[in-house]
Design a protein around this motif. Structure first.
Motif, PDB file in Angstrom:
ATOM      1  N   GLN A   1       0.831  -1.201   0.000  1.00  0.00           N
ATOM      2  CA  GLN A   1       0.000   0.000   0.000  1.00  0.00           C
ATOM      3  C   GLN A   1       0.869   1.255   0.000  1.00  0.00           C
ATOM      4  O   GLN A   1       1.200   1.802   1.040  1.00  0.00           O
ATOM      5  N   ILE A   2       1.247   1.722  -1.174  1.00  0.00           N
ATOM      6  CA  ILE A   2       2.055   2.938  -1.294  1.00  0.00           C
ATOM      7  C   ILE A   2       1.385   3.869  -2.298  1.00  0.00           C
ATOM      8  O   ILE A   2       1.019   3.456  -3.399  1.00  0.00           O
ATOM      9  N   LEU A   3       1.241   5.121  -1.919  1.00  0.00           N
ATOM     10  CA  LEU A   3       0.738   6.155  -2.813  1.00  0.00           C
ATOM     11  C   LEU A   3       1.844   7.183  -3.019  1.00  0.00           C
ATOM     12  O   LEU A   3       2.367   7.737  -2.053  1.00  0.00           O
ATOM     13  N   LEU A   4       2.213   7.415  -4.267  1.00  0.00           N
ATOM     14  CA  LEU A   4       3.219   8.430  -4.585  1.00  0.00           C
ATOM     15  C   LEU A   4       2.534   9.789  -4.699  1.00  0.00           C
ATOM     16  O   LEU A   4       1.506   9.915  -5.371  1.00  0.00           O
ATOM     17  N   VAL A   5       3.116  10.787  -4.048  1.00  0.00           N
ATOM     18  CA  VAL A   5       2.533  12.128  -4.071  1.00  0.00           C
ATOM     19  C   VAL A   5       3.607  13.123  -4.488  1.00  0.00           C
ATOM     20  O   VAL A   5       4.617  13.303  -3.793  1.00  0.00           O
ATOM     21  N   LEU A   6       3.392  13.747  -5.623  1.00  0.00           N
ATOM     22  CA  LEU A   6       4.287  14.801  -6.084  1.00  0.00           C
ATOM     23  C   LEU A   6       3.824  16.117  -5.462  1.00  0.00           C
ATOM     24  O   LEU A   6       2.726  16.600  -5.741  1.00  0.00           O
ATOM     25  N   ASN A   7       4.649  16.690  -4.590  1.00  0.00           N
ATOM     26  CA  ASN A   7       4.289  17.917  -3.879  1.00  0.00           C
ATOM     27  C   ASN A   7       5.002  19.125  -4.496  1.00  0.00           C
ATOM     28  O   ASN A   7       6.006  18.983  -5.177  1.00  0.00           O
ATOM     29  N   LYS A   8       4.451  20.305  -4.255  1.00  0.00           N
ATOM     30  CA  LYS A   8       4.976  21.584  -4.738  1.00  0.00           C
ATOM     31  C   LYS A   8       4.780  21.744  -6.247  1.00  0.00           C
ATOM     32  O   LYS A   8       5.625  22.319  -6.946  1.00  0.00           O
ATOM     33  N   ARG A   9       3.649  21.257  -6.738  1.00  0.00           N
ATOM     34  CA  ARG A   9       3.367  21.389  -8.166  1.00  0.00           C
ATOM     35  C   ARG A   9       3.243  22.849  -8.580  1.00  0.00           C
ATOM     36  O   ARG A   9       3.393  23.177  -9.769  1.00  0.00           O
ATOM     37  N   ASP A  10       2.971  23.721  -7.613  1.00  0.00           N
ATOM     38  CA  ASP A  10       2.833  25.135  -7.919  1.00  0.00           C
ATOM     39  C   ASP A  10       4.151  25.748  -8.392  1.00  0.00           C
ATOM     40  O   ASP A  10       4.165  26.862  -8.951  1.00  0.00           O
TER      41      ASP A  10
ATOM     42  N   GLY B   1       2.816   0.929 -11.784  1.00  0.00           N
ATOM     43  CA  GLY B   1       1.633   0.363 -11.174  1.00  0.00           C
ATOM     44  C   GLY B   1       1.194   1.047  -9.891  1.00  0.00           C
ATOM     45  O   GLY B   1       0.096   0.769  -9.390  1.00  0.00           O
ATOM     46  N   ARG B   2       2.030   1.948  -9.356  1.00  0.00           N
ATOM     47  CA  ARG B   2       1.652   2.639  -8.123  1.00  0.00           C
ATOM     48  C   ARG B   2       0.759   3.832  -8.439  1.00  0.00           C
ATOM     49  O   ARG B   2       0.977   4.533  -9.432  1.00  0.00           O
ATOM     50  N   PRO B   3      -0.254   4.099  -7.610  1.00  0.00           N
ATOM     51  CA  PRO B   3      -1.058   5.307  -7.816  1.00  0.00           C
ATOM     52  C   PRO B   3      -0.203   6.555  -7.575  1.00  0.00           C
ATOM     53  O   PRO B   3       0.696   6.548  -6.730  1.00  0.00           O
ATOM     54  N   LEU B   4      -0.487   7.615  -8.324  1.00  0.00           N
ATOM     55  CA  LEU B   4       0.301   8.847  -8.250  1.00  0.00           C
ATOM     56  C   LEU B   4      -0.642  10.038  -8.301  1.00  0.00           C
ATOM     57  O   LEU B   4      -1.543  10.104  -9.144  1.00  0.00           O
ATOM     58  N   VAL B   5      -0.414  10.988  -7.399  1.00  0.00           N
ATOM     59  CA  VAL B   5      -1.220  12.203  -7.343  1.00  0.00           C
ATOM     60  C   VAL B   5      -0.273  13.396  -7.270  1.00  0.00           C
ATOM     61  O   VAL B   5       0.749  13.345  -6.574  1.00  0.00           O
ATOM     62  N   SER B   6      -0.620  14.464  -7.977  1.00  0.00           N
ATOM     63  CA  SER B   6       0.187  15.684  -7.952  1.00  0.00           C
ATOM     64  C   SER B   6      -0.572  16.752  -7.172  1.00  0.00           C
ATOM     65  O   SER B   6      -1.750  17.018  -7.447  1.00  0.00           O
ATOM     66  N   ILE B   7       0.100  17.375  -6.178  1.00  0.00           N
ATOM     67  CA  ILE B   7      -0.573  18.333  -5.301  1.00  0.00           C
ATOM     68  C   ILE B   7       0.325  19.525  -4.984  1.00  0.00           C
ATOM     69  O   ILE B   7       1.526  19.522  -5.301  1.00  0.00           O
ATOM     70  N   SER B   8      -0.273  20.509  -4.356  1.00  0.00           N
ATOM     71  CA  SER B   8       0.479  21.572  -3.687  1.00  0.00           C
ATOM     72  C   SER B   8      -0.084  21.688  -2.279  1.00  0.00           C
ATOM     73  O   SER B   8      -1.202  22.169  -2.086  1.00  0.00           O
ATOM     74  N   ALA B   9       0.669  21.178  -1.304  1.00  0.00           N
ATOM     75  CA  ALA B   9       0.217  21.271   0.085  1.00  0.00           C
ATOM     76  C   ALA B   9       0.105  22.725   0.520  1.00  0.00           C
ATOM     77  O   ALA B   9      -0.713  23.063   1.376  1.00  0.00           O
ATOM     78  N   LYS B  10       0.896  23.594  -0.095  1.00  0.00           N
ATOM     79  CA  LYS B  10       0.921  25.001   0.293  1.00  0.00           C
ATOM     80  C   LYS B  10      -0.388  25.701  -0.030  1.00  0.00           C
ATOM     81  O   LYS B  10      -0.933  26.447   0.804  1.00  0.00           O
ATOM     82  N   ASN B  11      -0.911  25.482  -1.240  1.00  0.00           N
ATOM     83  CA  ASN B  11      -2.133  26.198  -1.623  1.00  0.00           C
ATOM     84  C   ASN B  11      -3.362  25.297  -1.753  1.00  0.00           C
ATOM     85  O   ASN B  11      -4.437  25.761  -2.133  1.00  0.00           O
ATOM     86  N   GLY B  12      -3.210  24.013  -1.449  1.00  0.00           N
ATOM     87  CA  GLY B  12      -4.359  23.112  -1.422  1.00  0.00           C
ATOM     88  C   GLY B  12      -4.727  22.467  -2.734  1.00  0.00           C
ATOM     89  O   GLY B  12      -5.711  21.719  -2.806  1.00  0.00           O
ATOM     90  N   GLU B  13      -3.956  22.706  -3.791  1.00  0.00           N
ATOM     91  CA  GLU B  13      -4.266  22.085  -5.087  1.00  0.00           C
ATOM     92  C   GLU B  13      -4.134  20.569  -4.997  1.00  0.00           C
ATOM     93  O   GLU B  13      -3.163  20.042  -4.474  1.00  0.00           O
ATOM     94  N   GLY B  14      -5.121  19.868  -5.526  1.00  0.00           N
ATOM     95  CA  GLY B  14      -5.053  18.417  -5.624  1.00  0.00           C
ATOM     96  C   GLY B  14      -5.363  17.662  -4.335  1.00  0.00           C
ATOM     97  O   GLY B  14      -5.275  16.432  -4.318  1.00  0.00           O
ATOM     98  N   LEU B  15      -5.763  18.359  -3.266  1.00  0.00           N
ATOM     99  CA  LEU B  15      -5.988  17.667  -1.997  1.00  0.00           C
ATOM    100  C   LEU B  15      -7.199  16.729  -2.058  1.00  0.00           C
ATOM    101  O   LEU B  15      -7.177  15.657  -1.456  1.00  0.00           O
ATOM    102  N   GLN B  16      -8.241  17.122  -2.777  1.00  0.00           N
ATOM    103  CA  GLN B  16      -9.401  16.236  -2.883  1.00  0.00           C
ATOM    104  C   GLN B  16      -9.038  14.975  -3.661  1.00  0.00           C
ATOM    105  O   GLN B  16      -9.436  13.864  -3.284  1.00  0.00           O
TER     106      GLN B  16
END
Length: 471
Positions: free
Chosen positions: A336-345, A365-380
């Protein structure tokens, strides 16, 4: 707990400890009404207490002084929680008042209740079965609305109804077998082995296997999951924790290695209680700033081993460094690993696509999500991906199953599954009907452990000991 001594009268404080608006003292047993008459003085004289009517009055201490103004209710057997005479005195929730009242009831003959004894009396009286008693524990300890909803459905008999249907099918099958035992010369005519095997598969084995499958998801709603945020220093783990919790829980700075110890906080993820753990950034001991950070990194590695799911944070600014690739290689055998690319902004669209493609190639094969923790992009999108990772069928389970078998039920059901498989093999092999009868009786007795009909006393004691006193 002694199941035989049921005719004494018990008393306990039924509300949580501490000061508050209302504190309830509950009494159950044959002397409940007599005790009410001894300790309670109604504001207006009444010739007799009417069941399920609320009375206003006062209680007095052992020395005769006024103790509190209260509301009292008498519930005449069998129309009460325990099916015995029950009295509840609703006082102001001052601990000294409640304890003084409990002490006075003890001097008048009421025994202090043991943990879960009121609910155990309800079970012994047949008002609820064992699975419903366990559901009450789940309801009292539920951490999300979805968990409470599942517990309430079980409390109202959803699991009991499912088990009852399975038992009824077994009883009907066993009845045919028993008739064949009584008329051995007509065995072949009385027992249609193919039809018996079909019914055993469809009406017993298949529903049992469905319940076993549901147990895994029910455990998530009941017990929750542990999610660890892992990554290199300064990847934004603490920022992500704050964003998920919607509060500034973790200290965030631009200095790598700020988080020295793990930080744990709870969140509600689609109705599942999730413990989110922010860990120290993982890097070699030689690169750590001091001994405290070394200890923090070691603890982070320990947390990774105990997690139900891992969230591997990738710093978009730094990219897929050799250190990050090495960290992923260390974790790659985890399911159970989810890759999260942070700081997309900080990236252009083309740069983001390129980095996501490279991350997907590193971890196929791993799920991947791109987000910006700073401004909330991609959190949903991140929360949706986390829910899919932790509980792929959680949405359909939470909306339709409503059965929520617990660990004890699951263990019993797995024994039933094994016994059904054995009985099916015996049916197909042409085993004598008396052996088939023994197999089916065994299945019936085993599945009866869920409702408590055939549970040994030590199982009952273990279940009810989980309650607090007064429940």
């Amino acid at each position: 707990m002694n199941t035989g001594a049921r005719r004494d009268t018990i008393a306990a404080i039924a509300t949580p400890p501490g000061s508050g608006g209302i504190g309830v003292v509950r009494v159950s047993g044959p002397e409940a009404l007599h005790l009410l008459q001894q300790v309670f003085q109604p504001r207006r004289a009444v010739p007799a207490f009417v069941s399920h009517h609320l009375y206003y009055g006062h209680i007095r201490a052992q020395n005769g002084s006024l103790l509190d103004e209260v509301l009292a209710v008498y519930m005449q057997a069998p129309h009460s929680y325990t099916c015995e005479d029950v009295v509840e005195l609703q006082c102001h929730a001052a601990p000294v008042v409640l304890q003084e009242l409990l002490a006075r009831l003890a001097t008048l003959g009421a025994r202090p209740a043991e943990p879960g004894e009121f609910t155990k009396r309800a079970f012994l009286a047949g008002r609820i079965d064992l699975s419903q008693a366990e559901a009450l524990i789940d309801l009292l300890t539920a951490r999300t609305a979805a968990g409470a909803e599942l517990a309430a459905a079980q409390l109202h008999g959803a699991l009991a109804a499912a088990i009852g249907g399975i038992r009824q099918s077994l009883i009907e099958l066993l009845a045919h077998i028993e008739v064949a035992i009584d008329f051995p010369d007509e065995d072949a005519e009385l027992v249609d082995r193919k039809e018996a095997a079909r019914r055993l598969r469809a009406e017993v084995l298949a529903p049992v296997q469905a319940l076993i499958a549901d147990a895994g998801y029910a455990r998530l709603y009941r017990e929750g999951a542990r999610l660890v945020i892992a990554g290199l220093p300064n990847a934004g783990k603490s920022s992500l924790l704050n964003a998920l919790l919607r509060e500034e829980r973790a200290l965030v700075t631009a200095v790598p290695g700020t988080t020295r110890d793990s930080i744990e906080e709870g969140m509600n993820l689609g109705g599942i209680p999730v413990q989110v753990i922010d860990t120290a950034g993982i890097r070699p001991a030689a690169a750590c700033s001091d001994a405290v950070e070394v200890l923090g990194v070691e603890r982070a590695r320990q947390m990774l081993l105990s997690a139900d799911a891992l969230l591997l944070l990738i710093d978009a600014e730094a990219g897929l460094t050799p250190a990050l690739r090495a960290l992923y290689a260390e974790l790659a055998d985890r399911a159970q690993i989810l890759l999260v690319l942070n700081k997309r902004d900080l990236l252009q669209a083309a740069e983001e696509r390129h980095l996501c493609a490279a991350a997907a190639a590193m971890a196929p094969g791993r799920p991947l999500v791109s987000i910006s923790a700073k401004n909330g992009e991609g959190l949903q999108e991140l929360q949706d991906a986390l829910l899919a990772l932790i509980a792929p069928a959680a949405d359909s389970f939470g909306r339709s199953a409503r059965l929520a078998p617990n660990r004890r039920h699951q263990a019993v059901l797995m024994r039933v599954e094994a016994a059904c498989t054995q009985c099916l093999a015996a049916l197909e092999a042409g085993a004598p009907v008396d052996l088939l009868s023994v197999d089916m009786q065994s299945i019936l007795e085993t599945i009866g452990e869920i409702s408590g009909e055939t549970s040994p006393d030590e199982v009952l004691d273990a279940v009810f000991s989980r309650f607090c006193i007064g429940k």
